[in-house]
Design an enzyme around this catalytic site. Structure first.
Site, short mmCIF file in Angstrom:
data_model
loop_
_atom_site.label_atom_id
_atom_site.label_comp_id
_atom_site.label_asym_id
_atom_site.label_seq_id
_atom_site.Cartn_x
_atom_site.Cartn_y
_atom_site.Cartn_z
N SER A 152 1.99 -3.77 0.15
CA SER A 152 0.91 -3.11 0.94
C SER A 152 1.03 -3.60 2.36
O SER A 152 2.04 -3.80 3.14
CB SER A 152 -0.31 -3.11 0.47
OG SER A 152 -1.25 -2.18 1.09
N HIS A 180 2.60 0.85 0.73
CA HIS A 180 1.56 1.79 0.90
C HIS A 180 1.56 2.33 2.52
O HIS A 180 1.63 1.41 3.30
CB HIS A 180 0.27 0.89 0.92
CG HIS A 180 -0.14 1.00 -0.62
ND1 HIS A 180 -0.84 -0.25 -1.05
CD2 HIS A 180 0.15 1.55 -1.73
CE1 HIS A 180 -1.07 0.06 -2.44
NE2 HIS A 180 -0.33 1.07 -2.73
N ASP A 203 -3.68 -3.47 -6.07
CA ASP A 203 -2.37 -2.56 -6.76
C ASP A 203 -1.31 -3.28 -7.07
O ASP A 203 -0.72 -3.96 -6.42
CB ASP A 203 -2.22 -1.43 -5.79
CG ASP A 203 -1.40 -0.30 -6.14
OD1 ASP A 203 -1.52 -0.18 -7.53
OD2 ASP A 203 -0.77 0.46 -5.65
#
Length: 344
Positions: free
Chosen positions: A12, A39, A131
């Protein structure tokens, strides 16, 4: 026996830099497929395939739905689409978001664990929140290998730190050592696949099909765990609880999924947004009261004008107090998001 291997990577915030460094050190004859969820904003074109293709010897692409899996290729999830992997094909769909993200690292990792079992290698790199933790738990639960970027090296250590807290990872290494580690691991024999209970097997299969855009309610999502009094911040649907070791997750009947940290972030964000809406309404009330008071004043009715001016002053003070409170709430929210329960 040679490994039937797939490598799945999640990143991310700060991930592009880490991914460039990693793929630059992977040798050109590396013949294992690599799947990456980074992401990115949903509404913009991703240039990550071009960036990673230029950074190292392997070709990187955005796959299309039902593309075959080819060795020695880097597959990058397209913006706003989950990417899942089966034995011989790639699924690219707009299923429900997980942890507020689509693509989801957890969804990719879960599919790799289910399809490849001990042949799956998961890597979690730099990023915020958590995540990838649930997905890595699934990889380890089915006998795969878990690797994280050393948190001290990561630009944003939250994601690898979360995995380290909830999952017994096999390796915590700097980016500079990952390519060599992967080259060794893909030559090792496959371990035996652990036995899953029928309940675990069914739940994992259901979650994969939900990410693949299947109807969550029709797939029996409400049977996957006990109901909670909590509601989904995405759609206000009822949430059920899913436990994976020490990790608690939530999923609603339309399919949205959250870890407890991601759900907390969404709830506190909603609280802040509602407070700002209240401040706006109070300030609009002040403007309206003052306008009415001015109108009375201009019409030679000073007593009525003063009455509305007084109401405006009281409302202005209420707005000022709420304004001070919202900043306290925002600091409280930041403290909650960065806090890890003792013993977690």
């Amino acid at each position: 026996m040679a490994r039937q291997t797939v490598i799945v990577i999640g990143a991310s915030a700060g991930g592009v830099y880490a991914l460039k460094e990693l793929v630059a050190s992977i040798p050109g004859d590396f013949d294992v497929p690599i799947f990456i969820v980074q992401h990115l904003a949903a509404a913009v074109r991703s240039y990550l395939p071009e960036i990673l293709s230029a950074a190292g010897p392997l070709k990187a692409i955005h796959p299309a739905d039902n593309d075959p899996v080819a060795p020695g290729t880097i597959y990058i999830a397209p913006p706003d689409h989950h990417m899942l992997v089966e034995k011989d094909r790639i699924i690219v769909r707009k299923g429900p978001k997980e942890n507020r993200f689509r693509p989801s690292i957890d969804a990719l990792f879960r599919s790799a664990a289910y399809s490849y079992g001990p042949g799956a290698i998961g890597i979690v790199l730099t990023g915020l929140l958590n995540d990838g933790t649930s997905g890595m738990w699934s990889i380890k639960r089915l006998g795969g290998i878990g690797i994280i970027q050393e948190p001290e090296e990561a630009l944003y250590p939250s994601m690898p730190t979360s995995v380290l807290e909830y999952v017994n990872v096999d390796f915590s290494v700097p980016i500079s050592e990952m390519a060599g580690l992967l080259s060794r691991l893909v030559k090792e024999p496959v371990q035996d696949k652990p036995d899953l209970s029928s309940e675990e097997h069914t739940r994992m299969k259901r979650e994969i099909t939900i990410a693949a855009q299947e109807n969550a309610f029709e797939r029996g999502v409400m049977e996957m765990g006990p109901l909670t009094p909590l509601t989904c911040p995405e759609c206000n649907g009822t949430l059920i609880t899913i436990r994976e070791g020490k990790l608690i997750r939530y999923r609603c009947h339309t399919g949205h999924a959250f870890t407890s940290d991601a759900l907390l972030a969404e709830v506190t964000k909603s609280v802040e947004e509602n407070i700002w809406k209240s401040i706006r309404s109070l300030e609009e009330t002040v403007m309206l009261l003052e306008q009415i008071g001015k109108n009375y004043e201009e019409n030679g009715q000073p007593e009525e004008a003063e009455e509305f001016y007084n109401k405006a002053r009281v409302t202005r003070e209420r707005a000022r107090k709420l304004h001070d409170f919202v900043f306290q709430q925002e600091q409280y929210s930041e403290d909650l998001r960065s806090h890890k329960p003792e013993g977690a």
